[in-house]
Write a protein that holds these residues in place. Sequence first.
Motif, PDB file in Angstrom:
ATOM      1  N   LEU A  37       0.834  -1.195   0.000  1.00 55.71           N
ATOM      2  CA  LEU A  37       0.000   0.000   0.000  1.00 55.71           C
ATOM      3  C   LEU A  37       0.869   1.244   0.000  1.00 55.71           C
ATOM      4  O   LEU A  37       0.477   2.300  -0.489  1.00 55.71           O
ATOM      5  N   ALA A  38       2.036   1.141   0.576  1.00 50.91           N
ATOM      6  CA  ALA A  38       3.018   2.213   0.533  1.00 50.91           C
ATOM      7  C   ALA A  38       4.377   1.578   0.282  1.00 50.91           C
ATOM      8  O   ALA A  38       4.582   0.396   0.552  1.00 50.91           O
ATOM      9  N   LEU A  39       5.327   2.342  -0.251  1.00 55.47           N
ATOM     10  CA  LEU A  39       6.663   1.818  -0.476  1.00 55.47           C
ATOM     11  C   LEU A  39       7.243   1.333   0.844  1.00 55.47           C
ATOM     12  O   LEU A  39       7.368   2.099   1.801  1.00 55.47           O
ATOM     13  N   ALA A  40       7.597   0.082   0.913  1.00 57.39           N
ATOM     14  CA  ALA A  40       8.167  -0.481   2.134  1.00 57.39           C
ATOM     15  C   ALA A  40       9.039  -1.657   1.754  1.00 57.39           C
ATOM     16  O   ALA A  40       8.813  -2.325   0.737  1.00 57.39           O
ATOM     17  N   ASP A  41      10.055  -1.929   2.584  1.00 57.15           N
ATOM     18  CA  ASP A  41      10.906  -3.086   2.331  1.00 57.15           C
ATOM     19  C   ASP A  41      10.427  -4.277   3.157  1.00 57.15           C
ATOM     20  O   ASP A  41       9.396  -4.198   3.849  1.00 57.15           O
ATOM     21  N   SER A  42      11.158  -5.379   3.096  1.00 59.95           N
ATOM     22  CA  SER A  42      10.717  -6.593   3.774  1.00 59.95           C
ATOM     23  C   SER A  42      10.845  -6.501   5.285  1.00 59.95           C
ATOM     24  O   SER A  42      10.395  -7.395   6.000  1.00 59.95           O
ATOM     25  N   PHE A  43      11.435  -5.416   5.800  1.00 57.64           N
ATOM     26  CA  PHE A  43      11.565  -5.222   7.236  1.00 57.64           C
ATOM     27  C   PHE A  43      10.578  -4.175   7.760  1.00 57.64           C
ATOM     28  O   PHE A  43      10.664  -3.756   8.910  1.00 57.64           O
ATOM     29  N   LYS A  48      16.663  -4.879  -0.390  1.00 56.83           N
ATOM     30  CA  LYS A  48      17.213  -3.895   0.543  1.00 56.83           C
ATOM     31  C   LYS A  48      17.579  -4.599   1.845  1.00 56.83           C
ATOM     32  O   LYS A  48      16.726  -5.184   2.501  1.00 56.83           O
ATOM     33  N   PRO A  49      18.852  -4.562   2.246  1.00 56.80           N
ATOM     34  CA  PRO A  49      19.260  -5.276   3.454  1.00 56.80           C
ATOM     35  C   PRO A  49      18.815  -4.554   4.721  1.00 56.80           C
ATOM     36  O   PRO A  49      18.550  -3.351   4.706  1.00 56.80           O
ATOM     37  N   LEU A  50      18.765  -5.293   5.797  1.00 58.56           N
ATOM     38  CA  LEU A  50      18.444  -4.697   7.085  1.00 58.56           C
ATOM     39  C   LEU A  50      19.572  -3.805   7.563  1.00 58.56           C
ATOM     40  O   LEU A  50      19.351  -2.748   8.132  1.00 58.56           O
ATOM     41  N   GLN A  51      20.803  -4.246   7.291  1.00 55.21           N
ATOM     42  CA  GLN A  51      21.946  -3.504   7.826  1.00 55.21           C
ATOM     43  C   GLN A  51      23.168  -3.750   6.965  1.00 55.21           C
ATOM     44  O   GLN A  51      23.315  -4.800   6.348  1.00 55.21           O
ATOM     45  N   VAL A  77      23.196  -7.610   6.070  1.00 57.96           N
ATOM     46  CA  VAL A  77      22.263  -8.448   6.811  1.00 57.96           C
ATOM     47  C   VAL A  77      20.939  -8.479   6.064  1.00 57.96           C
ATOM     48  O   VAL A  77      20.304  -7.446   5.863  1.00 57.96           O
ATOM     49  N   TYR A  78      20.557  -9.685   5.605  1.00 57.61           N
ATOM     50  CA  TYR A  78      19.289  -9.895   4.925  1.00 57.61           C
ATOM     51  C   TYR A  78      18.428 -10.816   5.781  1.00 57.61           C
ATOM     52  O   TYR A  78      18.804 -11.955   6.027  1.00 57.61           O
ATOM     53  N   GLY A  79      17.299 -10.329   6.236  1.00 57.29           N
ATOM     54  CA  GLY A  79      16.367 -11.183   6.969  1.00 57.29           C
ATOM     55  C   GLY A  79      16.992 -11.860   8.172  1.00 57.29           C
ATOM     56  O   GLY A  79      16.639 -12.973   8.522  1.00 57.29           O
ATOM     57  N   GLY A  80      17.950 -11.190   8.805  1.00 59.04           N
ATOM     58  CA  GLY A  80      18.528 -11.700  10.031  1.00 59.04           C
ATOM     59  C   GLY A  80      19.785 -12.523   9.839  1.00 59.04           C
ATOM     60  O   GLY A  80      20.445 -12.875  10.795  1.00 59.04           O
ATOM     61  N   SER A  81      20.146 -12.860   8.601  1.00 61.59           N
ATOM     62  CA  SER A  81      21.373 -13.621   8.379  1.00 61.59           C
ATOM     63  C   SER A  81      22.413 -12.739   7.714  1.00 61.59           C
ATOM     64  O   SER A  81      22.087 -11.911   6.867  1.00 61.59           O
ATOM     65  N   LEU A  82      23.671 -12.907   8.110  1.00 60.18           N
ATOM     66  CA  LEU A  82      24.755 -12.113   7.551  1.00 60.18           C
ATOM     67  C   LEU A  82      25.250 -12.767   6.272  1.00 60.18           C
ATOM     68  O   LEU A  82      25.597 -13.942   6.251  1.00 60.18           O
ATOM     69  N   ARG A  83      25.254 -11.985   5.179  1.00 59.12           N
ATOM     70  CA  ARG A  83      25.691 -12.521   3.898  1.00 59.12           C
ATOM     71  C   ARG A  83      26.659 -11.539   3.271  1.00 59.12           C
ATOM     72  O   ARG A  83      26.488 -10.326   3.389  1.00 59.12           O
ATOM     73  N   THR A  84      27.682 -12.039   2.586  1.00 57.18           N
ATOM     74  CA  THR A  84      28.619 -11.161   1.924  1.00 57.18           C
ATOM     75  C   THR A  84      28.089 -10.783   0.546  1.00 57.18           C
ATOM     76  O   THR A  84      27.168 -11.404   0.011  1.00 57.18           O
ATOM     77  N   MET A  85      28.688  -9.751  -0.041  1.00 56.18           N
ATOM     78  CA  MET A  85      28.264  -9.334  -1.376  1.00 56.18           C
ATOM     79  C   MET A  85      28.429 -10.462  -2.381  1.00 56.18           C
ATOM     80  O   MET A  85      27.606 -10.649  -3.262  1.00 56.18           O
ATOM     81  N   SER A  86      29.524 -11.249  -2.238  1.00 53.23           N
ATOM     82  CA  SER A  86      29.729 -12.329  -3.200  1.00 53.23           C
ATOM     83  C   SER A  86      28.654 -13.391  -3.087  1.00 53.23           C
ATOM     84  O   SER A  86      28.257 -14.013  -4.078  1.00 53.23           O
ATOM     85  N   GLN A  87      28.116 -13.580  -1.890  1.00 49.45           N
ATOM     86  CA  GLN A  87      27.086 -14.594  -1.685  1.00 49.45           C
ATOM     87  C   GLN A  87      25.740 -14.199  -2.294  1.00 49.45           C
ATOM     88  O   GLN A  87      24.905 -15.045  -2.571  1.00 49.45           O
ATOM     89  N   ILE A  88      25.540 -12.876  -2.505  1.00 48.87           N
ATOM     90  CA  ILE A  88      24.283 -12.444  -3.121  1.00 48.87           C
ATOM     91  C   ILE A  88      24.492 -12.068  -4.584  1.00 48.87           C
ATOM     92  O   ILE A  88      23.615 -11.491  -5.217  1.00 48.87           O
ATOM     93  N   GLY A  89      25.677 -12.384  -5.105  1.00 51.58           N
ATOM     94  CA  GLY A  89      25.920 -12.141  -6.519  1.00 51.58           C
ATOM     95  C   GLY A  89      26.395 -10.754  -6.824  1.00 51.58           C
ATOM     96  O   GLY A  89      26.315 -10.297  -7.958  1.00 51.58           O
ATOM     97  N   GLY A  90      26.918 -10.015  -5.805  1.00 52.07           N
ATOM     98  CA  GLY A  90      27.399  -8.653  -6.016  1.00 52.07           C
ATOM     99  C   GLY A  90      28.780  -8.640  -6.612  1.00 52.07           C
ATOM    100  O   GLY A  90      29.479  -9.629  -6.637  1.00 52.07           O
TER     101      GLY A  90
END
Length: 335
Positions: free
Chosen positions: A6-12, A311-314, A322-335
């Motif tokens: 209903l409004a612009l919002a991320d998964s958090f 959009k990451p949490l942190q 930090v995506y959805g509570g788990s720490l991931r590196t840029m390489s792990q998300i294809g960055g």
Amino acid sequence: MIPLPLALADSFGRRLEYLRISLTDRCNLRCVYCMPEEGVPYGDLDDVLTFEEIERVVRVLASAGLKKVRLTGGEPLVRKNTPELTARLAAIAGVHEVTLTTNGILLARDAQALWDAGIRRLNLSMDTLQPERFVKLARRAEFARAREGLETALACGFSPLKLNCVLMRGINDDEIEDFGRLTLERPLSVRFLEYMPIGQVSNAQWRAQYVPNDEVVARLRALWPNLEPLEDAPESTSRNFRIPGALGTVGVINPISHKFCEGCNRLRLTANGKLVPCLSDNFEYDLMGPLRTSCTDHELLEHVATALAHKPLQSDFEGRLVYGGSLRTMSQIGG
């Protein structure tokens, strides 16, 4: 079909009400922490969003809750007719504010036109108050024009007029007190930015020159013991203070030492049409393609919703997200 919020919002659940738009990758300075002295190859002008495309993105996002737009670059004033675009964006229903960040070199020329277009707040990047040091940091002898731009903006009445200084140890950190003194008699919001490990800087160089902003506040308090903390908005990226009796304020922006990810309400749109949910993430989502293939407004919002899922949490600006509570590196998300 992706369900739209209903409004612009991320998964958090963070509402995204603020869009920073890079109008161009071109700049009339060569700051040491941003690009090499010889510059960088520029893209084809056909690969830059038109004013009409930018206006459409803002209009569509405003229908979903976007409230604030900031125009940046490169240097936004090197693009022709920027004041005209600001007026068009300010007229969009739902947009409460349009602001602009500039290095000030062309501001004396454009300040009145920007005011007439409806802009009332400006950010002016200025890393030193010393003309000779300006040449070393910006690699251009443009200090006088930058100061003229500052004075012209003050005369026009822009408020707040924010003066942003990126601090680097051994380079300009001896000017902290001088910048603070500016606020005593001028209605300026001086803000010290922590040096970030991005752009043209090695990790070793960054660590050697990084100045945590707690140190900045301590030095200001040493000179002005009654430095007064101000109440900041939840989404504010800065912690702000006032020197007793001063017309202006001082603030610190701490993306490294005091993260402000929790209240982040920002998105970035690059000059070539990429939507960037997080400044420190390599992830970009192309909007230029859909814009130039006759997508509907609803389809454009669907593309935006897809981008928001990334959009990451942190982030710590050192490649960890930090995506959805788990720490991931840029390489792990294809960055």
